[in-house]
Design an enzyme around this catalytic site. Structure first.
Site, PDB file in Angstrom:
ATOM      1  N   ASP A  19      -2.205   9.172 -10.536  1.00  0.00           N
ATOM      2  CA  ASP A  19      -2.242   8.056 -11.488  1.00  0.00           C
ATOM      3  C   ASP A  19      -0.841   7.742 -12.017  1.00  0.00           C
ATOM      4  O   ASP A  19      -0.474   6.584 -12.214  1.00  0.00           O
ATOM      5  CB  ASP A  19      -3.170   8.388 -12.666  1.00  0.00           C
ATOM      6  CG  ASP A  19      -4.637   8.224 -12.292  1.00  0.00           C
ATOM      7  OD1 ASP A  19      -4.918   7.828 -11.141  1.00  0.00           O
ATOM      8  OD2 ASP A  19      -5.503   8.504 -13.134  1.00  0.00           O
ATOM      9  N   GLU A  28      -4.806   2.238  -4.374  1.00  0.00           N
ATOM     10  CA  GLU A  28      -3.340   2.243  -4.259  1.00  0.00           C
ATOM     11  C   GLU A  28      -2.857   0.978  -3.559  1.00  0.00           C
ATOM     12  O   GLU A  28      -1.830   0.983  -2.898  1.00  0.00           O
ATOM     13  CB  GLU A  28      -2.846   3.497  -3.537  1.00  0.00           C
ATOM     14  CG  GLU A  28      -3.863   4.210  -2.682  1.00  0.00           C
ATOM     15  CD  GLU A  28      -3.975   3.646  -1.278  1.00  0.00           C
ATOM     16  OE1 GLU A  28      -4.943   2.903  -1.039  1.00  0.00           O
ATOM     17  OE2 GLU A  28      -3.107   3.954  -0.442  1.00  0.00           O
ATOM     18  N   ASN A  61      -2.470  12.835  -3.987  1.00  0.00           N
ATOM     19  CA  ASN A  61      -3.618  13.270  -4.800  1.00  0.00           C
ATOM     20  C   ASN A  61      -4.025  14.702  -4.455  1.00  0.00           C
ATOM     21  O   ASN A  61      -4.273  15.516  -5.345  1.00  0.00           O
ATOM     22  CB  ASN A  61      -4.813  12.352  -4.544  1.00  0.00           C
ATOM     23  CG  ASN A  61      -4.807  11.134  -5.448  1.00  0.00           C
ATOM     24  OD1 ASN A  61      -4.330  11.191  -6.567  1.00  0.00           O
ATOM     25  ND2 ASN A  61      -5.338  10.023  -4.959  1.00  0.00           N
ATOM     26  N   ASP A  72       0.861  -1.192   0.000  1.00  0.00           N
ATOM     27  CA  ASP A  72       0.000   0.000   0.000  1.00  0.00           C
ATOM     28  C   ASP A  72       0.896   1.240   0.000  1.00  0.00           C
ATOM     29  O   ASP A  72       1.868   1.329   0.765  1.00  0.00           O
ATOM     30  CB  ASP A  72      -0.888  -0.032   1.266  1.00  0.00           C
ATOM     31  CG  ASP A  72      -1.982   1.006   1.217  1.00  0.00           C
ATOM     32  OD1 ASP A  72      -3.119   0.644   0.878  1.00  0.00           O
ATOM     33  OD2 ASP A  72      -1.688   2.188   1.522  1.00  0.00           O
ATOM     34  N   ILE A  73       0.571   2.192  -0.882  1.00  0.00           N
ATOM     35  CA  ILE A  73       1.373   3.426  -0.944  1.00  0.00           C
ATOM     36  C   ILE A  73       1.090   4.264   0.306  1.00  0.00           C
ATOM     37  O   ILE A  73      -0.066   4.406   0.713  1.00  0.00           O
ATOM     38  CB  ILE A  73       1.029   4.233  -2.217  1.00  0.00           C
ATOM     39  CG1 ILE A  73       1.288   3.369  -3.462  1.00  0.00           C
ATOM     40  CG2 ILE A  73       1.832   5.534  -2.275  1.00  0.00           C
ATOM     41  CD1 ILE A  73       0.895   4.026  -4.778  1.00  0.00           C
ATOM     42  N   ARG A  75      13.848  -5.359  -0.996  1.00  0.00           N
ATOM     43  CA  ARG A  75      14.495  -4.720  -2.157  1.00  0.00           C
ATOM     44  C   ARG A  75      13.489  -3.837  -2.907  1.00  0.00           C
ATOM     45  O   ARG A  75      13.798  -2.722  -3.303  1.00  0.00           O
ATOM     46  CB  ARG A  75      15.042  -5.814  -3.088  1.00  0.00           C
ATOM     47  CG  ARG A  75      15.830  -5.277  -4.263  1.00  0.00           C
ATOM     48  CD  ARG A  75      16.272  -6.390  -5.170  1.00  0.00           C
ATOM     49  NE  ARG A  75      15.133  -7.076  -5.750  1.00  0.00           N
ATOM     50  CZ  ARG A  75      15.147  -8.343  -6.175  1.00  0.00           C
ATOM     51  NH1 ARG A  75      16.234  -9.068  -6.055  1.00  0.00           N
ATOM     52  NH2 ARG A  75      14.065  -8.900  -6.700  1.00  0.00           N
ATOM     53  N   HIS A  77      -5.095  14.275  -9.201  1.00  0.00           N
ATOM     54  CA  HIS A  77      -5.283  12.856  -9.533  1.00  0.00           C
ATOM     55  C   HIS A  77      -4.417  12.371 -10.689  1.00  0.00           C
ATOM     56  O   HIS A  77      -3.999  11.219 -10.710  1.00  0.00           O
ATOM     57  CB  HIS A  77      -6.761  12.584  -9.833  1.00  0.00           C
ATOM     58  CG  HIS A  77      -7.484  12.042  -8.645  1.00  0.00           C
ATOM     59  ND1 HIS A  77      -7.873  10.721  -8.538  1.00  0.00           N
ATOM     60  CD2 HIS A  77      -7.855  12.620  -7.484  1.00  0.00           C
ATOM     61  CE1 HIS A  77      -8.453  10.529  -7.389  1.00  0.00           C
ATOM     62  NE2 HIS A  77      -8.465  11.663  -6.723  1.00  0.00           N
TER      63      HIS A  77
HETATM   64  N1  GTP Z   1      -4.972   9.054  -8.463  1.00  0.00           N
HETATM   65  C1  GTP Z   1      -5.670   8.015  -8.016  1.00  0.00           C
HETATM   66  N2  GTP Z   1      -6.010   7.971  -6.701  1.00  0.00           N
HETATM   67  C2  GTP Z   1      -6.722   6.924  -6.255  1.00  0.00           C
HETATM   68  C3  GTP Z   1      -7.098   5.851  -7.119  1.00  0.00           C
HETATM   69  N3  GTP Z   1      -7.777   4.952  -6.360  1.00  0.00           N
HETATM   70  C4  GTP Z   1      -7.814   5.430  -5.074  1.00  0.00           C
HETATM   71  N4  GTP Z   1      -7.174   6.611  -5.003  1.00  0.00           N
HETATM   72  C5  GTP Z   1      -6.966   7.481  -3.823  1.00  0.00           C
HETATM   73  O1  GTP Z   1      -6.101   6.827  -2.887  1.00  0.00           O
HETATM   74  C6  GTP Z   1      -6.232   7.487  -1.613  1.00  0.00           C
HETATM   75  C7  GTP Z   1      -6.176   6.465  -0.508  1.00  0.00           C
HETATM   76  O2  GTP Z   1      -6.109   7.132   0.693  1.00  0.00           O
HETATM   77  P1  GTP Z   1      -6.181   6.440   2.139  1.00  0.00           P
HETATM   78  O3  GTP Z   1      -6.836   5.104   2.037  1.00  0.00           O
HETATM   79  O4  GTP Z   1      -6.778   7.437   3.089  1.00  0.00           O
HETATM   80  O5  GTP Z   1      -4.714   6.135   2.523  1.00  0.00           O
HETATM   81  P2  GTP Z   1      -3.366   6.945   2.435  1.00  0.00           P
HETATM   82  O6  GTP Z   1      -3.549   8.417   2.242  1.00  0.00           O
HETATM   83  O7  GTP Z   1      -2.536   6.263   1.381  1.00  0.00           O
HETATM   84  O8  GTP Z   1      -2.737   6.735   3.855  1.00  0.00           O
HETATM   85  P3  GTP Z   1      -2.021   5.433   4.449  1.00  0.00           P
HETATM   86  O9  GTP Z   1      -2.427   4.257   3.581  1.00  0.00           O
HETATM   87  O10 GTP Z   1      -2.537   5.313   5.831  1.00  0.00           O
HETATM   88  O11 GTP Z   1      -0.567   5.685   4.396  1.00  0.00           O
HETATM   89  C8  GTP Z   1      -7.550   8.263  -1.690  1.00  0.00           C
HETATM   90  O12 GTP Z   1      -7.258   9.631  -1.793  1.00  0.00           O
HETATM   91  C9  GTP Z   1      -8.186   7.777  -3.009  1.00  0.00           C
HETATM   92  O13 GTP Z   1      -8.955   8.796  -3.641  1.00  0.00           O
HETATM   93  C10 GTP Z   1      -6.718   5.953  -8.497  1.00  0.00           C
HETATM   94  O14 GTP Z   1      -6.989   5.062  -9.325  1.00  0.00           O
HETATM   95  N5  GTP Z   1      -6.013   7.036  -8.895  1.00  0.00           N
END
Ligand code: GTP
Length: 354
Positions: free
Chosen positions: A231, A257, A222, A214-215, A277, A227
């Site tokens: 992406d 993500e 975003n 997970d990112i 890695r 967005h």
């Molecule tokens: N650009 C883009 N954003 C996406 C996509 N799918 C989901 N997201 C975004 O991914 C984000 C996920 O955020 P969170 O689940 O709150 O998690 P986070 O900000 O990564 O925080 P942690 O996981 O706790 O580190 C949200 O802002 C979604 O709108 C996509 O296909 N493209």
């Protein structure tokens, strides 16, 4: 030698190819269909793949004497593959992208090599050995069947891949995981392929692993850059995944993500270093405009007693721990349980995935 075009086996082979939804069965249908239609001595499908920067070729399916004699498991690919550069006939077929014919008087047969393309690039070869020379019309029929196969493969590819990143999509995850779980049944493997089971017993430390990625703080990316840049980060991350993992590992985008990796069999220490890695590769990569991005990763062993829900739940729990404890880290579910940092999940759960 001329083909009988009204031959029911020609139609049968086309029907068999287009009714498959499983890649392995599709390959078998192609090879079997051609074997029966042209009454070949044997027909073999060879695949091309890249390993350590080198193009390698390996046989995946072969029909001979009316039966399938060889069906490779992806985890034994490396033992059986050979460098493309060591096989001049394959190299020439690859380079020219044209079918090749060889007369082999010593074996009293004719050998044909057909390139199979995916989006313009050669990705496999079909080898046909026949007692007699095939006439032009027969060769056209073979090329036609190969075109149907390629078109169908493209439709299959499209339905199995995530449109943004090109990684496998979530829909295909269950099938892939269930295949791994089925492959863990030692008795079946021993019955069908003794060599495979011998190899597995030699490699009893080699286990399958699932990693969930997970990112970190993706929402911030975003929010701050928009967005489109979000992406772009997903796309580049998928590229880093392809570069960091091996050909046999299965890479999925689970949506948003979140990404999943099914690692080909290896020991724990190796799985840990492969995942580590990848984490480092992401940390060191400069994402245009966005700069530094990090990922958290949880992974677990895939065991025979598990079902997809349990395996995913365990890897996800390790990921959750990584998120709660600093992010930008790799955590093993088993090690966290061992150290008492998390509690073991109830693996007797019968919940069905999705
Ligand atoms: N650009 C883009 N954003 C996406 C996509 N799918 C989901 N997201 C975004 O991914 C984000 C996920 O955020 P969170 O689940 O709150 O998690 P986070 O900000 O990564 O925080 P942690 O996981 O706790 O580190 C949200 O802002 C979604 O709108 C996509 O296909 N493209």
């Amino acid at each position: 030698m001329s083909l009988v075009y009204s031959s029911p086996s020609l139609l049968k082979s086309i029907i068999a190819i287009t009714e498959q939804r499983d890649r392995g069965k599709l390959e078998s249908s192609l090879v079997r269909g051609l074997f029966e239609t042209i009454r070949a001595r044997h027909v073999t499908l060879h695949k091309l793949f890249q390993a350590d920067g080198e193009d390698r070729v390996f046989a995946v399916v072969e029909f001979s004497n009316g039966r399938q004699v060889q069906l490779q498991d992806e985890d034994i690919v490396f033992e059986n593959g050979y460098p493309l550069s060591d096989r001049p006939e394959f190299s020439a077929c690859y380079r020219d992208g044209q079918p090749l014919t060889f007369e082999q008087p010593e074996r009293k047969c004719f050998r044909y090599l057909y390139p199979i393309r995916k989006r313009g690039s050669v990705m496999a070869f079909l080898e046909i050995n026949h007692d007699a020379a095939l006439d032009e019309a027969s060769q056209r029929v073979i090329s036609g069947i190969l075109s149907i196969y390629c078109n169908f493969l493209e439709i299959l590819d499209y339905s199995e891949h995530d449109t943004l990143t090109g990684l496998l999509n979530r829909k295909t995850f269950d099938t892939n995981l269930l295949k791994i779980l089925a492959g863990l049944q030692p008795s079946e493997a021993a019955k069908v392929r003794p060599t495979l089971s011998r190899r597995r017993s030699r490699q009893s430390d080699f286990k399958h692993w699932m990693g969930v990625i997970d990112i970190d703080h993706f929402k911030r990316i975003n929010d701050q850059f928009g967005h489109l840049y979000g992406d772009e980060v997903l796309l580049l991350l998928a590229r880093l995944m392809r570069e960091s993992f091996r050909f046999q590992d299965k890479l999925f985008r689970f949506g948003g993500e979140e990404f999943v990796v099914l690692l080909a069999p290896t020991e724990f220490s190796n799985a840990l270093s492969v995942f580590e890695r990848f984490r480092q590769n992401v940390e060191e990569f400069h994402f245009p405009q966005v700069g530094r991005v990090t990922v958290s990763l949880g992974f677990t062993e895939i065991q025979l007693i598990d079902n997809p829900t349990v395996v995913f739940g365990q890897a996800d729990e390790a990921l959750y721990f990584a998120k709660q404890n600093g992010r930008n880290r790799v955590c093993s579910y088993e090690k966290l349980v061992e150290s008492g940092e998390i509690e073991s999940q109830d693996t007797t759960s019968n919940i069905v995935f999705f």
